[in-house]
Enzyme design. Sequence first.
Site, short mmCIF file in Angstrom:
data_model
loop_
_atom_site.label_atom_id
_atom_site.label_comp_id
_atom_site.label_asym_id
_atom_site.label_seq_id
_atom_site.Cartn_x
_atom_site.Cartn_y
_atom_site.Cartn_z
N ALA A 70 -12.11 3.01 -1.66
CA ALA A 70 -13.01 3.88 -2.42
C ALA A 70 -12.41 4.08 -3.81
O ALA A 70 -11.20 3.95 -4.01
CB ALA A 70 -13.15 5.21 -1.70
N GLY A 117 -11.25 2.04 2.11
CA GLY A 117 -12.68 1.81 2.28
C GLY A 117 -13.05 0.33 2.28
O GLY A 117 -14.07 -0.06 2.84
N GLU A 122 -12.49 -0.75 5.75
CA GLU A 122 -13.55 -0.10 6.55
C GLU A 122 -14.90 -0.78 6.34
O GLU A 122 -15.67 -0.95 7.28
CB GLU A 122 -13.61 1.39 6.19
CG GLU A 122 -12.34 2.12 6.61
CD GLU A 122 -12.22 3.52 6.02
OE1 GLU A 122 -12.33 3.67 4.79
OE2 GLU A 122 -12.03 4.47 6.80
N GLU A 167 -4.71 5.47 2.91
CA GLU A 167 -5.17 6.81 2.51
C GLU A 167 -4.10 7.88 2.67
O GLU A 167 -4.05 8.84 1.92
CB GLU A 167 -6.42 7.21 3.32
CG GLU A 167 -7.69 6.45 2.96
CD GLU A 167 -7.91 5.19 3.77
OE1 GLU A 167 -6.93 4.68 4.39
OE2 GLU A 167 -9.05 4.70 3.80
N1 CO8 Z 1 -9.88 3.06 -7.05
C1 CO8 Z 1 -10.00 3.03 -8.40
N2 CO8 Z 1 -9.40 2.08 -9.15
C2 CO8 Z 1 -8.67 1.15 -8.53
C3 CO8 Z 1 -8.50 1.15 -7.13
C4 CO8 Z 1 -9.17 2.16 -6.37
N3 CO8 Z 1 -9.11 2.21 -5.05
N4 CO8 Z 1 -7.70 0.12 -6.79
C5 CO8 Z 1 -7.38 -0.50 -7.93
N5 CO8 Z 1 -7.95 0.11 -8.99
C6 CO8 Z 1 -7.87 -0.24 -10.40
C7 CO8 Z 1 -6.51 0.17 -10.98
O1 CO8 Z 1 -6.50 1.55 -11.31
C8 CO8 Z 1 -6.41 -0.75 -12.16
O2 CO8 Z 1 -7.22 -0.25 -13.20
P1 CO8 Z 1 -6.58 0.06 -14.66
O3 CO8 Z 1 -6.08 -1.28 -15.13
O4 CO8 Z 1 -7.73 0.57 -15.44
O5 CO8 Z 1 -5.49 1.04 -14.42
C9 CO8 Z 1 -7.06 -2.03 -11.66
O6 CO8 Z 1 -7.87 -1.65 -10.55
C10 CO8 Z 1 -6.05 -3.07 -11.19
O7 CO8 Z 1 -5.22 -2.45 -10.22
P2 CO8 Z 1 -3.62 -2.47 -10.34
O8 CO8 Z 1 -3.17 -2.56 -11.75
O9 CO8 Z 1 -3.10 -1.30 -9.54
O10 CO8 Z 1 -3.31 -3.85 -9.61
P3 CO8 Z 1 -2.00 -4.23 -8.77
O11 CO8 Z 1 -2.14 -5.68 -8.49
O12 CO8 Z 1 -0.78 -3.73 -9.43
O13 CO8 Z 1 -2.15 -3.40 -7.39
C11 CO8 Z 1 -3.30 -2.56 -5.45
C12 CO8 Z 1 -3.22 -3.68 -6.52
C13 CO8 Z 1 -2.08 -2.63 -4.55
C14 CO8 Z 1 -4.56 -2.84 -4.63
C15 CO8 Z 1 -3.39 -1.18 -6.14
O14 CO8 Z 1 -4.41 -1.23 -7.13
C16 CO8 Z 1 -3.71 -0.04 -5.21
O15 CO8 Z 1 -2.83 0.40 -4.51
N6 CO8 Z 1 -4.98 0.41 -5.19
C17 CO8 Z 1 -5.38 1.54 -4.40
C18 CO8 Z 1 -5.50 1.19 -2.92
C19 CO8 Z 1 -5.88 2.41 -2.11
O16 CO8 Z 1 -5.16 3.38 -2.03
N7 CO8 Z 1 -7.08 2.36 -1.47
C20 CO8 Z 1 -7.58 3.45 -0.68
C21 CO8 Z 1 -8.47 4.33 -1.50
S1 CO8 Z 1 -9.01 5.79 -0.63
C22 CO8 Z 1 -10.26 5.25 0.37
O17 CO8 Z 1 -10.60 4.10 0.38
C23 CO8 Z 1 -10.93 6.29 1.24
C24 CO8 Z 1 -12.29 5.83 1.70
C25 CO8 Z 1 -12.97 6.91 2.51
C26 CO8 Z 1 -14.04 7.65 1.75
C27 CO8 Z 1 -14.81 8.53 2.70
C28 CO8 Z 1 -15.85 9.38 2.02
C29 CO8 Z 1 -16.68 10.18 2.99
#
Ligand code: CO8
Length: 258
Positions: free
Chosen positions: A66, A109, A112, A132
């Site tokens: 998400a 997400g 999921e 998460e």
């Molecule tokens: N949300 C928003 N932006 C994201 C996300 C995300 N989940 N993942 C990556 N991005 C963005 C980064 O912020 C970055 O943007 P910017 O250059 O503007 O800062 C761009 O994508 C590239 O990402 P990275 O520079 O971080 O790339 P890396 O190769 O260094 O890392 C990763 C890749 C490991 C995937 C890293 O981006 C990361 O850890 N992302 C987050 C993963 C995460 O925690 N996902 C879970 C999110 S919470 C969730 O999914 C809950 C769902 C349930 C909702 C229920 C509602 C009812």
Amino acid sequence: MSAYETLTVETQNRVGIITLNRPRALNALNSKLATELGQAATELDNTSNIGCLVLTGSDRAFAAGADIKEMADKSVYDMTANNPFAGLEEFGRVRKPIVAAIAGYALGGGCELAMMCDVLLAADNAVFGQPEINLGVIPGLGGTQRLSRAVGPALAADLVLTGRNMDAEEALRAGLVSRVVPAAQLRSEAMSVAGMIAAKSLPVIIAAKAALRAAQETTLAEGLRYEQRTFTSLFALDDQKEGMAAFRDKRAPDFQNR
Ligand code: CO8
């Protein structure tokens, strides 16, 4: 097909292909994407000459979860009164089978969303996880429920409680995905699987998906009753007559309800 901002939709030989397209956010699921995904999938579900859907992302990310930036400042009220992911529930109601073609990150997400699909194919670079816990929350789109059913409670607890990632081979061993292929072959493999499904009788594949879903949602006794009722009802279709006649005649079936 309608035009969308956060994804693309193509159709090819009875297969509808949805490609998530927010490359700068690694296909993070924001409310716009969730809404559009629900709309696009429903549109394909209601298109008569489509028998199967493929959902995919980029080589780098199926979806990295998400959209954390969109969610970060929301209140309990925001998250409950105005569900930003209602479109994903619509996606979950699609009746036709969906093949997930997963390359790169399928986290939170994203994992999921993959589990809402029916056949999960992974590229050898795929990475799965429910991180998460590292954000101070728990999975909210089925990660504690579908993951437990898919890989068993032990591995699900390991992943959800530590927030660690798992690679494609581990996901295959655990039964989360059914095949792992080299990344360059992911799309052709997905099209081949989806093409095989789309060539069958449409009411029968819809019935098969519904029965497979029942296995996830009901007791064994109720699921067996559901399966038997559905099996029996399919004898009303001319495609059942054709399928069995073709076997008897040693020829390929020519299903009419497609
Ligand atoms: N949300 C928003 N932006 C994201 C996300 C995300 N989940 N993942 C990556 N991005 C963005 C980064 O912020 C970055 O943007 P910017 O250059 O503007 O800062 C761009 O994508 C590239 O990402 P990275 O520079 O971080 O790339 P890396 O190769 O260094 O890392 C990763 C890749 C490991 C995937 C890293 O981006 C990361 O850890 N992302 C987050 C993963 C995460 O925690 N996902 C879970 C999110 S919470 C969730 O999914 C809950 C769902 C349930 C909702 C229920 C509602 C009812």
